[in-house]
Design an enzyme around this catalytic site. Structure first.
Site, short mmCIF file in Angstrom:
data_model
loop_
_atom_site.label_atom_id
_atom_site.label_comp_id
_atom_site.label_asym_id
_atom_site.label_seq_id
_atom_site.Cartn_x
_atom_site.Cartn_y
_atom_site.Cartn_z
CB SER A 20 -0.82 -0.03 1.34
OG SER A 20 -1.33 1.30 1.55
CE1 TYR A 74 -4.12 -2.39 4.67
CE2 TYR A 74 -3.21 -0.38 4.13
CZ TYR A 74 -3.96 -1.46 3.92
OH TYR A 74 -4.03 -1.74 2.51
N1 LIG Z 1 -8.89 -1.17 -0.60
C1 LIG Z 1 -7.88 -0.60 -0.41
O1 LIG Z 1 -7.99 0.69 -0.44
C2 LIG Z 1 -6.58 -0.77 -0.79
C3 LIG Z 1 -5.34 -0.17 -0.89
C4 LIG Z 1 -4.06 -0.58 -1.02
C5 LIG Z 1 -3.78 -1.83 -0.81
N2 LIG Z 1 -4.74 -2.65 -0.63
C6 LIG Z 1 -4.40 -4.14 -0.26
O2 LIG Z 1 -4.97 -5.19 -1.40
C7 LIG Z 1 -5.41 -6.21 -0.90
C8 LIG Z 1 -6.81 -6.42 -1.27
O3 LIG Z 1 -7.63 -5.44 -0.68
P1 LIG Z 1 -9.34 -5.51 -0.81
O4 LIG Z 1 -9.51 -3.90 -0.39
O5 LIG Z 1 -9.63 -6.04 -1.98
O6 LIG Z 1 -9.64 -6.26 0.52
P2 LIG Z 1 -11.16 -7.19 0.74
O7 LIG Z 1 -11.96 -6.94 -0.47
O8 LIG Z 1 -11.38 -6.84 1.76
O9 LIG Z 1 -10.39 -8.46 0.53
C9 LIG Z 1 -9.64 -9.22 1.62
C10 LIG Z 1 -9.37 -10.74 1.30
O10 LIG Z 1 -8.49 -11.14 2.16
C11 LIG Z 1 -9.07 -12.54 2.42
N3 LIG Z 1 -8.70 -13.19 3.61
C12 LIG Z 1 -8.97 -12.55 4.92
N4 LIG Z 1 -8.68 -13.46 5.68
C13 LIG Z 1 -7.80 -14.29 5.44
C14 LIG Z 1 -7.16 -15.64 5.62
N5 LIG Z 1 -6.97 -15.88 6.94
N6 LIG Z 1 -6.99 -16.61 4.83
C15 LIG Z 1 -7.13 -16.42 3.62
N7 LIG Z 1 -7.72 -15.37 3.17
C16 LIG Z 1 -8.05 -14.33 4.00
C17 LIG Z 1 -10.57 -12.49 2.14
O11 LIG Z 1 -11.18 -13.72 2.23
P3 LIG Z 1 -12.01 -14.38 3.25
O12 LIG Z 1 -12.51 -13.46 4.31
O13 LIG Z 1 -13.26 -14.82 2.44
O14 LIG Z 1 -11.14 -15.70 3.66
C18 LIG Z 1 -10.66 -11.54 0.99
O15 LIG Z 1 -10.32 -12.33 -0.04
C19 LIG Z 1 -5.15 -5.96 0.54
O16 LIG Z 1 -3.69 -6.49 1.01
C20 LIG Z 1 -5.14 -4.69 0.98
O17 LIG Z 1 -4.32 -4.25 1.98
C21 LIG Z 1 -6.19 -2.40 -0.51
#
Ligand SMILES: NC(=O)c1ccc[n+]([C@@H]2O[C@H](COP(=O)([O-])OP(=O)(O)OC[C@H]3O[C@@H](n4cnc5c(N)ncnc54)[C@H](OP(=O)(O)O)[C@@H]3O)[C@@H](O)[C@H]2O)c1
Length: 257
Positions: free
Chosen positions: A140, A153
């Protein structure tokens, strides 16, 4: 949906049931890449797999290293060598100095950091044995600098940025590439608890996935966007702390942080 061509035949994606990585899985599958999709077992994961014959569900918990090793073995015996491994499972918890959520801190460090290294440890041996492969880690932009409200975070994302640098140095000459992906704010459930007026240059999950896939095939070390936020945070990172910290304080206080 943009049709791109990719050299990978098989991609393994963790966090695939989530917003950004689900979108990446769809786009890769639409372009002919077979996707092994990992998250904990859920309707969301199976619904994603049902969307395309090129997406298979391989449920696993990234906090369990042995389960991930077994998952890699299952994927490779069913589908062949994993050519791209994208580690995207992640979470955000707010950080408040007057009421530190210790459980949230520990859970986010575990998922955002241990969840990544557990995946790397599971897939790297076969990539090294083949002298080929590509590992991508979701970081991030907020891993570059400290930021009010981001103590949990930001610390976890700073850790994976550092981890990626160490891996990059050690993987040189092995045939295995590494990419750290540092997006800014994306409109997903992950940051639903974040004050909307403090989200700078928010993008959609579709735009985020497209920006990542435009670059990822070239195996760059880093993918970071949007440029306005990347430029500001990187510039601040290189200033002396006696200048950068008051600057961030001033900037975030104008946003009400
Ligand atoms: N959204 C943003 O603004 C943003 C910005 C920069 C970077 N990112 C990064 O991009 C990535 C995806 O973000 P997102 O916003 O798409 O998040 P999201 O929609 O909340 O998805 C999170 C994912 O993590 C999985 N997960 C959680 N606990 C888990 C576990 N113990 N084992 C396996 N899978 C697990 C969830 O699946 P289940 O809960 O179904 O297992 C889900 O598939 C993250 O690393 C985040 O930090 C996000």
């Amino acid at each position: 949906m943009a049709e791109q061509q990719f050299l990978w035949k098989l991609a393994w994606i963790t966090g695939a049931s989530g917003a950004i990585c689900g979108e990446i899985a769809r786009r890769l599958a639409a372009a002919g890449v077979t996707v092994a999709a990992t998250a904990r077992p859920s309707d969301r994961l199976y619904a994603l797999a049902a969307e395309s014959e090129r997406i298979g569900a391989f449920p696993a918990d990234v906090l369990k290293p042995e389960e991930l090793k077994e998952t890699v073995a299952k994927i490779e015996s069913a589908l062949g060598p994993i050519e791209l491994a994208l580690f995207g499972a992640g979470m955000y918890v707010p950080f408040d100095i007057r009421n530190i959520d210790l459980d949230g801190f520990h859970r986010s460090m575990a998922l955002n950091v241990d969840g990544v290294i557990n995946g790397v440890a599971a897939v790297l041996p076969s990539m090294l044995a083949r002298n080929s492969g590509h590992i991508a880690i979701m970081g991030s932009l907020f891993g570059y600098v400290g930021w009010p409200g981001n103590g949990s975070y930001g610390a976890s994302k700073a850790a994976v940025i550092n981890l990626a640098e160490s891996l990059k140095l050690e993987l040189e000459g092995t045939g295995v590439a590494i990419t750290i992906i540092n997006p800014g704010f994306v409109d997903t459930p992950l940051n639903a608890a974040y004050d909307p007026k403090k989200k700078l240059y928010v993008m959609s999950k579709e735009r985020c996935a497209r920006k990542i896939l435009e670059k990822l095939g070239g195996r760059p070390y880093e993918i970071a966007f949007p440029p306005q936020v990347e430029g500001f945070l990187k510039a601040v990172r290189f200033l002396p702390r006696r200048v950068s910290l008051p600057l961030i304080r001033w900037f975030t206080s104008r946003m009400g942080a």
